[in-house]
Every structure is written in structure tokens, then in C-alpha cells.
Design an enzyme around this catalytic site. Structure first.
Site, PDB file in Angstrom:
ATOM      1  N   ASP A 291       0.885  -1.165   0.000  1.00 44.66           N
ATOM      2  CA  ASP A 291       0.000   0.000   0.000  1.00 44.66           C
ATOM      3  C   ASP A 291       0.921   1.213   0.000  1.00 44.66           C
ATOM      4  O   ASP A 291       1.731   1.373   0.916  1.00 44.66           O
ATOM      5  CB  ASP A 291      -0.885  -0.066   1.263  1.00 44.66           C
ATOM      6  CG  ASP A 291      -1.493   1.275   1.653  1.00 44.66           C
ATOM      7  OD1 ASP A 291      -1.492   2.210   0.828  1.00 44.66           O
ATOM      8  OD2 ASP A 291      -1.977   1.387   2.803  1.00 44.66           O
ATOM      9  N   GLU A 309      -3.483   4.288  -2.589  1.00 47.77           N
ATOM     10  CA  GLU A 309      -3.925   3.900  -1.231  1.00 47.77           C
ATOM     11  C   GLU A 309      -5.426   4.111  -1.029  1.00 47.77           C
ATOM     12  O   GLU A 309      -6.122   3.234  -0.520  1.00 47.77           O
ATOM     13  CB  GLU A 309      -3.152   4.705  -0.178  1.00 47.77           C
ATOM     14  CG  GLU A 309      -3.703   4.481   1.222  1.00 47.77           C
ATOM     15  CD  GLU A 309      -2.770   4.917   2.338  1.00 47.77           C
ATOM     16  OE1 GLU A 309      -2.434   6.107   2.412  1.00 47.77           O
ATOM     17  OE2 GLU A 309      -2.390   4.042   3.149  1.00 47.77           O
ATOM     18  N   GLU A 310      -5.906   5.256  -1.453  1.00 44.55           N
ATOM     19  CA  GLU A 310      -7.328   5.558  -1.231  1.00 44.55           C
ATOM     20  C   GLU A 310      -8.213   4.590  -2.014  1.00 44.55           C
ATOM     21  O   GLU A 310      -9.249   4.143  -1.513  1.00 44.55           O
ATOM     22  CB  GLU A 310      -7.638   6.998  -1.628  1.00 44.55           C
ATOM     23  CG  GLU A 310      -7.055   8.052  -0.670  1.00 44.55           C
ATOM     24  CD  GLU A 310      -5.684   8.542  -1.086  1.00 44.55           C
ATOM     25  OE1 GLU A 310      -5.109   7.964  -2.034  1.00 44.55           O
ATOM     26  OE2 GLU A 310      -5.168   9.507  -0.460  1.00 44.55           O
TER      27      GLU A 310
HETATM   28  N1  AR6 Z   1      -1.071  -1.125  -8.805  1.00 47.75           N
HETATM   29  C1  AR6 Z   1       0.186  -0.830  -9.224  1.00 47.75           C
HETATM   30  N2  AR6 Z   1       0.631   0.418  -9.399  1.00 47.75           N
HETATM   31  C2  AR6 Z   1      -0.191   1.447  -9.131  1.00 47.75           C
HETATM   32  C3  AR6 Z   1      -1.516   1.220  -8.691  1.00 47.75           C
HETATM   33  C4  AR6 Z   1      -1.951  -0.131  -8.524  1.00 47.75           C
HETATM   34  N3  AR6 Z   1      -3.165  -0.429  -8.115  1.00 47.75           N
HETATM   35  N4  AR6 Z   1      -2.094   2.414  -8.515  1.00 47.75           N
HETATM   36  C5  AR6 Z   1      -1.177   3.335  -8.830  1.00 47.75           C
HETATM   37  N5  AR6 Z   1      -0.015   2.780  -9.210  1.00 47.75           N
HETATM   38  P1  AR6 Z   1       0.533   7.061  -5.523  1.00 47.75           P
HETATM   39  P2  AR6 Z   1       2.707   7.805  -3.678  1.00 47.75           P
HETATM   40  C6  AR6 Z   1       1.232   3.470  -9.594  1.00 47.75           C
HETATM   41  O1  AR6 Z   1       0.601   8.427  -6.077  1.00 47.75           O
HETATM   42  O2  AR6 Z   1       3.466   8.640  -4.622  1.00 47.75           O
HETATM   43  C7  AR6 Z   1      -1.956   8.864  -1.255  1.00 47.75           C
HETATM   44  O3  AR6 Z   1      -2.732  10.003  -0.991  1.00 47.75           O
HETATM   45  C8  AR6 Z   1       1.010   4.703 -10.465  1.00 47.75           C
HETATM   46  O4  AR6 Z   1       2.101   4.782 -11.386  1.00 47.75           O
HETATM   47  O5  AR6 Z   1      -0.748   6.601  -4.943  1.00 47.75           O
HETATM   48  O6  AR6 Z   1       3.459   6.910  -2.737  1.00 47.75           O
HETATM   49  C9  AR6 Z   1      -1.391   8.290   0.025  1.00 47.75           C
HETATM   50  O7  AR6 Z   1      -2.306   8.356   1.074  1.00 47.75           O
HETATM   51  C10 AR6 Z   1       1.097   5.840  -9.462  1.00 47.75           C
HETATM   52  O8  AR6 Z   1       1.485   7.062 -10.037  1.00 47.75           O
HETATM   53  O9  AR6 Z   1       1.664   6.827  -4.389  1.00 47.75           O
HETATM   54  C11 AR6 Z   1      -0.210   9.166   0.240  1.00 47.75           C
HETATM   55  O10 AR6 Z   1      -0.575  10.367   0.863  1.00 47.75           O
HETATM   56  C12 AR6 Z   1       2.152   5.321  -8.517  1.00 47.75           C
HETATM   57  O11 AR6 Z   1       1.865   3.924  -8.420  1.00 47.75           O
HETATM   58  C13 AR6 Z   1       0.291   9.440  -1.150  1.00 47.75           C
HETATM   59  O12 AR6 Z   1      -0.844   9.259  -2.000  1.00 47.75           O
HETATM   60  C14 AR6 Z   1       2.185   5.976  -7.185  1.00 47.75           C
HETATM   61  O13 AR6 Z   1       0.912   5.987  -6.607  1.00 47.75           O
HETATM   62  C15 AR6 Z   1       1.348   8.450  -1.579  1.00 47.75           C
HETATM   63  O14 AR6 Z   1       1.796   8.786  -2.850  1.00 47.75           O
END
Ligand code: AR6
Length: 527
Positions: A291, A309-310
Site C-alpha cells: 500500500d 492507497e485511497e
Molecule cells: N497497482 C500498481 N501500481 C499502481 C496502482 C496499482 N493499483 N495504482 C497506482 N499505481 P501514488 P505515492 C502506480 O501516487 O506517490 C496517497 O494520498 C502509479 O504509477 O498513490 O506513494 C497516500 O495516502 C502511481 O502514479 O503513491 C499518500 O498520501 C504510482 O503507483 C500518497 O498518495 C504511485 O501511486 C502516496 O503517494
């Protein structure tokens, strides 16, 4: 990149270790005994195999180590009338929910009855928008079946949850196991906003995420909230069906007490599968699924957020219960969640996210009926710039964070499932995918797990990762050696570079071309 035809590369995913052949990090039945620092380190709110609430009699606790349950006799509320009397808040809740709820207005009146001090502050337009916008048939289902079921869950709270759940506080390795029904009861309470307000100002709750759904009902970003509320509607609807299972869910806070000395780690790299198609939740069955978390787990799930995550939390609402329990994660901590079921199907991402309806979760279960799904919440740092990610403090923090999520000293190496992950920290948090992929590969290898990496449609990244892994593998580059290359890159890399430059640098180092052909790119030191 249209020139790349392959959809996946590396070790075939079918060869990857998964549950049930592998052992989960946590299961409801028991945790490795060596982990039980104190007898309280694993709180079971139910008895297996029937998932009966335990203890048998209600045990009302109201202190800083437990969730403050709405039904507690200590839960007092100041009335908003002139006399400013203190009354039992549970009495107000029972009063409000005894009335039939047939319209949005009834629902709003009920919620504000025991939240009267917020009457002028709370705007539940988002909830109203949901009720007015769902199909008439679903609206009737909502008021005729689903809402009465949710009301009953709240009113029966004392029977369903006979002891308040422990809080998973900073620095403590601790687990809480509850049944799916208990999770539904907590979520119904959150929906009706019955939990005592968690003030950021008060010491005891200053680092806990909010649990009541009030922000989800607020007017901003109605379209996103509409889709989220639809997912929750399908969740409660499914929980009300006769076929609903009542197995266990376990939440566990894990702490890495002794950080790894990465520089000297001679662990070999583990195998890698990279896929440009698919995603963690659909294709990572039986693996340890990542996650991409916020340090307040669930991030913006009850607000406007709608990324990895959401989305995961809203299609698997039992995960939202973690917010009630889990204090802000520290740099060396993670949260593991086992047994959370998926209830909604979806398409799209962020603004294009759509709830497509109910989802039948066919994931395998253990002998107690617990779903084998295991998810670990790890929060990345926000990347301030490209080169900053190689700062030793930043690097170590991210490596240790991921390692904390992936490690389990109690499972024999051959029984460890693979990690299913992707662009962790590289969306909302702005990290570089090349860097973060190597970091996760290193952390997983140190924890003796192979990695199944979903690039989320990025074929170029898939190819680059596969080739890099091949090179490192063939040259038997250890985790420590790779770490030293990353540190070395910090000295020569520049702000305007990208992960691709890092890969060129590492390739040169591994191939020992460094001394022969000094690329002009790497001559200058960064200021
Ligand atoms: N499976 C694989 N890859 C994925 C998936 C999935 N289901 N969904 C998205 N990606 P991000 P962060 C890829 O932005 O930067 C939230 O608000 C996709 O390329 O969710 O760690 C949390 O609560 C996407 O751009 O993660 C935190 O506050 C990338 O994963 C914050 O976002 C990153 O997804 C974390 O942000």
C-alpha cells in the site's frame, strides 16, 4: 513506448512464491510467539473458529490505550441548549437512531442530534448529493435495507464489540484481530459519525487520523465522493447478505528496532518479475501487497484523495478500520493488514475513478476462513528533488521503511511470499521510479523476498528494470554493493538528471567501464 512489444519480463510470475504455500507474516490464529513482547501484544476481539466476540461480558474501558467507543458510559456530551448539561452521548445516539430514517433530511437530523455542537460547522452536502444521484432502485435499497442494517450494527455495538480495540501506538509491535462483523460495526459507527471527536490539539489523539466519515460527506469534490460512497454502499449491502462471511482481520504495527547497515550487506539480489500490465490488487494474489501509504494510514480515503492507497481502502473498506487504531507511522514502522476483503469493482484512477458495482472476492482462505490477502502500508518520503533522493539519510530511511514492511524473521526464507509492488512514492510523493524500484528490490532482497513489480503501463521502465536486474544478477552484485553505487551517484549526479542517468551510471560501475571511459557527465561534483 510502442517499440516494446512484451507485456512482462523477468522470472515468470507463475514461479513466484505465494500463499498458501508461503506463510503469511501475520495470521489471526497466532503470531510467532517470540514476537509477543507482552501478553497484550496481540489483542483478539473474537474467539475462533466461530468468530464469537470475546470477552463474553462487556468490558467498558476508557483510557489512552484503547479506542474510545461511542457506547462507553464515560462518553459524555455537552448539550447545546442554554443549560449546557452534560449528558450521555450514547443515550443521544440511541435516541437518534431509534427514529426511522427515510430521507436525507432524516439522516442529517440523526447525525446532528449527537453532534449538535457541530451543527453550524458540518455541511453534509456530499452525502445528500450521493443520495440524490444514485439510481432510484438503489436509493430505495439504501433506505429500506442497507441503512436499517447499519443502524442495527451501531445499536448492537455493545454486543458485537465487547472490549474496545487497543490503539496501535508508536514504537510498539502490536496486533489486533477482529471479525469482519466487528469491522462492519466500527465502520457503521464511523458512517454515523458516532466516534468521539479526535482533537489534534489534545495530546492523546494528536497523531491519529480521523475516523468519522464527516469529511466524506462534505461538499468538496462531490464526484469523487459519490464514487467512494457508492463503494461503501456496496460494502454494507454485501455485509447484509446472508452469504456474508465472518472471518478475521488482523492489523499489526511492526517496528524495525535495529536499522540495517546497508553498506555492508552482502545479501544477493532476489528474483524480479516486471509487468507493464496488471496491478497489485488483481495480480498480486498470495503475495505481500504494498500500500503506497501516507504516514496517517488511509491518507485521503475519507476526504478527497483517490490514488493507489485511497482506491485500495475504498474497494476494501475493512482497511479503513486501521485509521481508528493506528497512530501516525514513524520512519521505522509499517502497518500490516491481513484478511481484508474486496467488495467493489472499479475502473479508472483519480478523477476518472468509477465504482463499477459489487465485486466477488475469490481469494483463497485459510483453515479458519481468513482471506489470505496480506497488505503492508509503507509511507514513502516526499521527494524534494531528484538528487536529494540519494542523500544518505533519505536513502537509509526509504530502505529501512521498505525493509520494515517486508521483513519477517520468523518465517523461514523458503516460505516467504514475493512482494507485489510498483511505483511506490512516485505519484503524489514525486519520487523517481528508477530509484524507488532499486530501493524496493534491495529491501525485499534483504528480507529474502522476490519482487513482482507492476509499472502501471510504463513499458520503458519495465525494460530498463529488467535489463538492470539481469546485469546485477549476472555480476552477482550484492545489496551492499548496489547501495554503494547509489551513494556514489550522489556525489556526481545533478538535479536535472533522471533515473535513466542513474542506470547508466550503475551500468558503468558494474561493467567496470568507469576508469576507462570517464563520461563528461560525471566529471563535475554537484555544488
Ligand atoms: N497497482 C500498481 N501500481 C499502481 C496502482 C496499482 N493499483 N495504482 C497506482 N499505481 P501514488 P505515492 C502506480 O501516487 O506517490 C496517497 O494520498 C502509479 O504509477 O498513490 O506513494 C497516500 O495516502 C502511481 O502514479 O503513491 C499518500 O498520501 C504510482 O503507483 C500518497 O498518495 C504511485 O501511486 C502516496 O503517494
Amino acid at each position: 513506448d510502442s517499440s516494446i512489444k512484451e507485456k512482462h519480463m523477468g522470472t515468470p510470475i507463475s514461479e513466484f512464491p505465494r500463499t498458501p504455500e508461503c506463510i503469511r507474516s501475520i495470521s489471526a490464529e497466532q503470531l510467532p510467539s517470540a514476537d509477543l513482547g507482552t501478553t497484550n501484544a496481540h489483542q483478539r476481539l473474537v474467539k475462533l473458529p466461530e468468530s464469537e466476540p470475546t470477552p463474553k461480558e462487556l468490558h467498558d474501558i476508557w483510557n489512552t490505550e484503547h479506542v474510545k467507543m461511542p457506547y462507553s458510559t464515560h462518553n459524555m456530551y455537552m448539550t447545546d441548549d442554554r443549560n449546557k448539561r452534560k449528558v450521555s452521548r450514547w443515550d443521544l445516539i440511541e435516541e437518534a437512531l431509534a427514529e426511522p430514517i427515510r430521507t436525507f433530511q432524516d439522516l442529517e437530523n440523526a447525525i446532528l442530534h449527537y453532534n449538535s455542537l457541530n451543527k453550524d460547522k458540518w455541511d453534509l452536502y456530499g452525502l445528500r448529493y450521493f443520495i440524490e444521484s444514485i439510481k432510484p432502485k438503489e436509493r430505495s435499497q439504501f433506505f429500506d435495507n442497507v441503512l436499517p442494517f447499519m443502524k442495527k450494527l451501531v445499536l448492537d455495538s455493545q454486543k458485537i464489540i465487547t472490549e474496545p480495540p487497543r490503539l496501535l501506538k508508536k514504537g510498539k509491535v502490536m496486533s489486533v484481530t477482529m471479525s469482519q462483523e466487528q469491522a462492519a460495526c466500527l465502520l457503521a459507527n464511523a458512517f454515523f459519525c458516532t466516534f468521539p471527536y479526535r482533537s489534534r490539539r489534545k495530546d492523546e489523539y494528536s497523531n491519529f487520523p480521523e475516523m468519522n466519515f464527516v469529511n466524506l460527506f462534505a461538499p468538496y469534490q462531490q464526484d469523487r465522493k459519490f464514487e467512494k460512497l457508492k463503494c461503501l454502499f456496496y460494502y454494507f449491502k454485501a455485509r447484509n447478505e446472508k452469504t456474508a462471511t465472518n472471518s478475521c482481520i488482523t492489523f499489526r504495527r511492526q517496528v524495525l528496532k535495529d536499522p540495517i547497515e546497508w553498506e555492508y550487506l552482502d545479501s544477493p539480489l532476489k528474483k524480479l518479475h516486471v509487468s507493464a500490465v496488471g496491478n497489485i490488487e488483481d495480480d498480486g494474489e498470495g503475495m505481500l501487497q504494498v500500500d503506497f501509504a501516507n504516514k496517517y494510514v488511509g491518507g485521503g480515503v475519507l476526504g478527497r484523495g483517490l490514488v493507489q492507497e485511497e482506491i485500495r481502502f475504498i474497494i476494501c473498506p475493512e482497511m479503513i478500520v486501521s485509521r481508528l487504531l493506528t497512530e501516525e507511522l514513524d520512519d521505522n514502522e509499517c502497518l500490516l493488514m491481513t484478511g481484508c476483503q474486496r467488495y467493489s469493482d472499479y475502473a479508472g484512477y483519480s478523477d476518472s475513478f468509477k465504482c463499477l458495482g459489487p465485486y466477488e472476492d475469490k481469494t483463497l482462505r485459510d483453515e479458519n476462513g481468513q482471506l489470505l490477502t496480506e497488505v503492508v502500508a509503507i509511507d514513502a518520503l516526499v521527494a524534494r528533488s531528484f538528487i536529494n533522493q540519494f542523500n544518505v539519510r533519505h536513502l537509509n530511511r526509504e530502505l529501512n521503511k521498505a525493509y520494515c514492511g517486508f521483513m519477517n524473521p520468523h518465517i523461514p526464507d523458503e516460505n516467504k511470499s514475493a512482494v507485489a509492488t510498483g511505483n511506490w512514492g512516485c505519484g503524489a510523493f514525486g519520487g523517481d521510479v528508477y530509484v524507488k524500484a532499486l530501493i524496493q528490490l534491495m529491501a525485499a532482497s534483504a528480507a529474502k523476498r522476490s519482487v513482482c513489480y507492476f509499472t502501471f503501463g510504463d513499458s520503458r521502465l519495465m525494460e530498463a528494470l529488467h535489463k538492470m536486474h539481469e546485469l546485477l544478477w549476472e555480476n552477482k552484485v550484492s545489496v551492499g554493493e548496489l547501495y554503494r553505487y547509489l551513494v556514489a551517484f550522489h556525489k556526481v549526479g545533478r538535479h536535472d538528471q533522471s533515473g535513466e542517468d542513474l542506470f547508466i551510471f550503475v551500468r558503468r560501475k558494474v561493467s567496470n567501464e568507469d576508469d576507462i571511459d570517464q563520461s563528461p557527465n560525471y566529471d563535475e561534483e554537484t555544488p
